[in-house]
Design a protein around this motif. Structure first.
Motif, PDB file in Angstrom:
ATOM      1  N   SER A 213       1.278  -6.711   5.717  1.00  0.00           N
ATOM      2  CA  SER A 213       0.575  -5.272   5.553  1.00  0.00           C
ATOM      3  C   SER A 213      -0.741  -5.524   6.069  1.00  0.00           C
ATOM      4  CB  SER A 213       0.758  -5.051   4.065  1.00  0.00           C
ATOM      5  OG  SER A 213       0.012  -3.876   3.700  1.00  0.00           O
ATOM      6  N   ASN A 214      -1.337  -4.304   6.524  1.00  0.00           N
ATOM      7  CA  ASN A 214      -2.554  -4.267   6.982  1.00  0.00           C
ATOM      8  C   ASN A 214      -3.497  -3.242   5.986  1.00  0.00           C
ATOM      9  OD1 ASN A 214      -2.494  -5.618   9.222  1.00  0.00           O
ATOM     10  ND2 ASN A 214      -1.299  -4.286  10.355  1.00  0.00           N
ATOM     11  N   THR A 215      -2.822  -2.866   5.009  1.00  0.00           N
ATOM     12  CA  THR A 215      -3.640  -1.778   4.232  1.00  0.00           C
ATOM     13  C   THR A 215      -4.589  -2.723   3.027  1.00  0.00           C
ATOM     14  OG1 THR A 215      -2.236  -2.205   2.066  1.00  0.00           O
ATOM     15  CG2 THR A 215      -1.359  -0.483   3.588  1.00  0.00           C
ATOM     16  N   PRO A 216      -5.843  -2.121   3.050  1.00  0.00           N
ATOM     17  CA  PRO A 216      -6.942  -2.936   2.364  1.00  0.00           C
ATOM     18  C   PRO A 216      -6.470  -3.255   1.005  1.00  0.00           C
ATOM     19  CG  PRO A 216      -7.945  -0.911   3.357  1.00  0.00           C
ATOM     20  CD  PRO A 216      -6.187  -0.994   3.718  1.00  0.00           C
ATOM     21  N   ALA A 217      -5.838  -2.565   0.332  1.00  0.00           N
ATOM     22  CA  ALA A 217      -5.461  -3.113  -1.348  1.00  0.00           C
ATOM     23  C   ALA A 217      -4.566  -4.421  -1.210  1.00  0.00           C
ATOM     24  CB  ALA A 217      -4.798  -1.951  -1.925  1.00  0.00           C
ATOM     25  N   GLU A 218      -3.797  -4.325  -0.321  1.00  0.00           N
ATOM     26  CA  GLU A 218      -2.777  -5.481  -0.283  1.00  0.00           C
ATOM     27  C   GLU A 218      -3.347  -6.863   0.554  1.00  0.00           C
ATOM     28  OE1 GLU A 218       1.571  -3.252   0.204  1.00  0.00           O
ATOM     29  OE2 GLU A 218       0.158  -3.135   1.815  1.00  0.00           O
ATOM     30  N   ARG A 219      -4.504  -6.419   1.128  1.00  0.00           N
ATOM     31  CA  ARG A 219      -5.216  -7.615   1.774  1.00  0.00           C
ATOM     32  C   ARG A 219      -5.689  -8.452   0.710  1.00  0.00           C
ATOM     33  NH1 ARG A 219      -8.452  -4.661   6.904  1.00  0.00           N
ATOM     34  NH2 ARG A 219      -6.338  -4.455   8.361  1.00  0.00           N
ATOM     35  N   PHE A 220      -6.733  -7.563   0.052  1.00  0.00           N
ATOM     36  CA  PHE A 220      -7.475  -8.487  -1.043  1.00  0.00           C
ATOM     37  C   PHE A 220      -6.561  -8.890  -2.092  1.00  0.00           C
ATOM     38  CE2 PHE A 220      -8.339  -4.116  -3.151  1.00  0.00           C
ATOM     39  CZ  PHE A 220      -8.221  -4.413  -4.377  1.00  0.00           C
ATOM     40  N   LEU A 221      -5.457  -8.352  -2.570  1.00  0.00           N
ATOM     41  CA  LEU A 221      -4.279  -8.673  -3.188  1.00  0.00           C
ATOM     42  C   LEU A 221      -4.078 -10.034  -2.942  1.00  0.00           C
ATOM     43  CD1 LEU A 221      -2.601  -5.770  -4.442  1.00  0.00           C
ATOM     44  CD2 LEU A 221      -4.342  -7.190  -5.852  1.00  0.00           C
ATOM     45  N   GLN A 222      -3.559 -10.081  -1.751  1.00  0.00           N
ATOM     46  CA  GLN A 222      -3.254 -11.546  -1.158  1.00  0.00           C
ATOM     47  C   GLN A 222      -4.449 -12.594  -1.001  1.00  0.00           C
ATOM     48  OE1 GLN A 222      -1.634 -10.562   2.898  1.00  0.00           O
ATOM     49  NE2 GLN A 222      -0.553  -8.788   2.379  1.00  0.00           N
ATOM     50  N   ALA A 223      -5.519 -12.227  -0.886  1.00  0.00           N
ATOM     51  CA  ALA A 223      -6.670 -13.153  -1.085  1.00  0.00           C
ATOM     52  C   ALA A 223      -6.573 -13.945  -2.371  1.00  0.00           C
ATOM     53  CB  ALA A 223      -7.778 -12.603  -0.553  1.00  0.00           C
ATOM     54  N   GLY A 224      -6.294 -13.217  -3.431  1.00  0.00           N
ATOM     55  CA  GLY A 224      -6.365 -13.520  -4.487  1.00  0.00           C
ATOM     56  C   GLY A 224      -7.820 -13.864  -5.351  1.00  0.00           C
ATOM     57  N   ARG A 225      -8.929 -13.211  -5.055  1.00  0.00           N
ATOM     58  CA  ARG A 225      -9.959 -13.328  -5.379  1.00  0.00           C
ATOM     59  C   ARG A 225     -10.473 -12.089  -6.340  1.00  0.00           C
ATOM     60  NH1 ARG A 225     -11.508 -14.305   0.847  1.00  0.00           N
ATOM     61  NH2 ARG A 225     -10.575 -16.610   1.131  1.00  0.00           N
ATOM     62  N   PHE A 226     -10.880 -10.950  -5.885  1.00  0.00           N
ATOM     63  CA  PHE A 226     -11.474  -9.941  -6.478  1.00  0.00           C
ATOM     64  C   PHE A 226     -10.384  -9.024  -7.070  1.00  0.00           C
ATOM     65  CE2 PHE A 226     -13.082  -5.775  -7.533  1.00  0.00           C
ATOM     66  CZ  PHE A 226     -14.743  -6.362  -7.697  1.00  0.00           C
ATOM     67  N   ALA A 227     -10.433  -9.099  -8.661  1.00  0.00           N
ATOM     68  CA  ALA A 227      -9.443  -8.498  -9.388  1.00  0.00           C
ATOM     69  C   ALA A 227     -10.094  -6.944  -9.550  1.00  0.00           C
ATOM     70  CB  ALA A 227      -9.224  -8.837 -10.797  1.00  0.00           C
ATOM     71  N   ILE A 228      -9.662  -5.650  -8.794  1.00  0.00           N
ATOM     72  CA  ILE A 228     -10.095  -4.730  -8.785  1.00  0.00           C
ATOM     73  C   ILE A 228      -9.868  -3.805 -10.057  1.00  0.00           C
ATOM     74  CG2 ILE A 228      -8.107  -3.395  -8.143  1.00  0.00           C
ATOM     75  CD1 ILE A 228      -9.932  -1.870  -6.089  1.00  0.00           C
ATOM     76  N   GLU A 229      -9.136  -4.476 -10.986  1.00  0.00           N
ATOM     77  CA  GLU A 229      -8.850  -3.648 -12.268  1.00  0.00           C
ATOM     78  C   GLU A 229      -9.934  -4.061 -13.328  1.00  0.00           C
ATOM     79  OE1 GLU A 229      -6.380  -7.318 -12.479  1.00  0.00           O
ATOM     80  OE2 GLU A 229      -6.643  -5.865 -11.107  1.00  0.00           O
ATOM     81  N   LYS A 230     -10.685  -5.376 -12.993  1.00  0.00           N
ATOM     82  CA  LYS A 230     -11.663  -5.732 -14.071  1.00  0.00           C
ATOM     83  C   LYS A 230     -12.868  -6.258 -13.716  1.00  0.00           C
ATOM     84  CE  LYS A 230      -9.058 -10.084 -14.674  1.00  0.00           C
ATOM     85  NZ  LYS A 230      -8.386 -11.251 -15.460  1.00  0.00           N
ATOM     86  N   ASP A 231     -13.047  -6.806 -12.288  1.00  0.00           N
ATOM     87  CA  ASP A 231     -14.276  -7.402 -11.819  1.00  0.00           C
ATOM     88  C   ASP A 231     -15.357  -6.662 -11.658  1.00  0.00           C
ATOM     89  OD1 ASP A 231     -12.752  -9.751 -12.275  1.00  0.00           O
ATOM     90  OD2 ASP A 231     -12.631 -10.349 -10.172  1.00  0.00           O
ATOM     91  N   LEU A 232     -16.542  -7.050 -11.465  1.00  0.00           N
ATOM     92  CA  LEU A 232     -17.627  -6.410 -10.912  1.00  0.00           C
ATOM     93  C   LEU A 232     -18.167  -7.205  -9.880  1.00  0.00           C
ATOM     94  CD1 LEU A 232     -20.060  -4.527 -11.317  1.00  0.00           C
ATOM     95  CD2 LEU A 232     -21.251  -6.399 -12.675  1.00  0.00           C
TER      96      LEU A 232
END
Length: 281
Positions: A20-39
């Protein structure tokens, strides 16, 4: 045959996820920033290179993508270290790009530490991590972490606070004891320099990229980019400030955005043109 068909059906979602090339799936695959709780804290030194101004415009462009509509971020201006030279006044640009979602450390350093500390505490107490893109030196990060440790001694800052740096020069002009403190007390990550292309992170410095207007069509982003470019041209190399040759040539330099891209798992962005093609509108 039925087994093969079932196997293909089972594998297909996995295959699609990794392609997938969507931004959301890219960072989910990276396993770093958790968009639902991180700052995400993006901290700009604005001294004395004008590249920070264009990084502000690029960062706002990225944050305008629907994939990041719920991302919790805050910008800080004036987080410089020991370097000499004049400050590049960014307030008009920060106000235009971020509204009230930024803090001025140049005018009130201690007050800025307290303001950003409050934001970080809220995130940490709710189970999120704090990610710092040091678009400059780490002096401000050191004082922020020190303040957090005093207020929240139970928090393991080495696991919950992540500081990302891309430039050796930024490290060299950070106050040595503060750089050492940040490296000891946080998850400190040094990534390849965002000024270069093909080194493992995006390269966002291009003297030949002079046509950003061909990509940006959103009026609000156009206004932000135009102000960033105008201010960069106004202060570049003036009164002893650093002369950014890429910007002097009429091109762009938003190399500090490489840190944000790493945090969000967007290392596959190659260069300036790739960024504009994917995120301009």
């Amino acid at each position: 045959m039925r087994y093969k068909a079932f196997l293909c059906i089972a594998i297909l979602p996995v295959f699609l996820a990794f392609n997938s090339n969507t931004p959301a799936e890219r960072f989910l695959q990276a396993g770093r920033f958790a968009i639902e709780k991180d700052l995400l804290l993006v901290q700009f030194d604005c001294k004395t290179d004008v590249d920070d101004l264009q990084t502000v415009a690029a960062f706002k462009t990225l944050m305008s993508n629907p994939a990041y509509s719920k991302l919790n971020y805050h910008a800080v201006a004036g987080t410089y270290g020991m370097q000499e030279g004049l400050y590049v006044p960014p307030n008009a640009l920060f106000q235009l790009a971020f509204g009230e979602n930024w803090t001025d450390a140049h005018t009130n350093w201690k007050g800025a530490v307290e303001t950003v500390k409050s934001l970080a505490i809220k995130t940490l107490m709710q189970g999120g991590d704090v990610w710092i893109a040091d678009a400059g030196q780490s002096d401000f990060s050191a004082e922020l972490v020190d303040a957090l440790q005093k207020d929240l001694p139970e928090i393991e800052t080495s696991k919950r606070i992540h500081v990302v740096q891309h430039a050796e020069w930024n490290e060299e002009v950070t106050t040595p004891e503060k750089l050492d403190f940040v490296k000891r007390t946080t998850d400190y990550v040094k990534i390849p320099d965002g000024n270069g292309v093909g080194n493992g992170t995006p390269g966002f410095r291009d003297p030949d990229f002079t046509h950003w207007e061909d990509y940006i069509t959103d009026p609000a982003l156009t206004e932000i980019w135009q102000l960033a470019v105008d201010l960069a041209n106004k202060y570049n190399g003036k009164e002893g400030r650093y002369t950014n040759e890429a910007i002097l040539a009429g091109g762009l330099d938003f190399s500090d955005l490489a840190e944000v891209c790493w945090i969000l798992g967007l290392e596959d962005l190659r260069d300036t043109e790739h960024f504009f093609k994917d995120y301009a509108n």
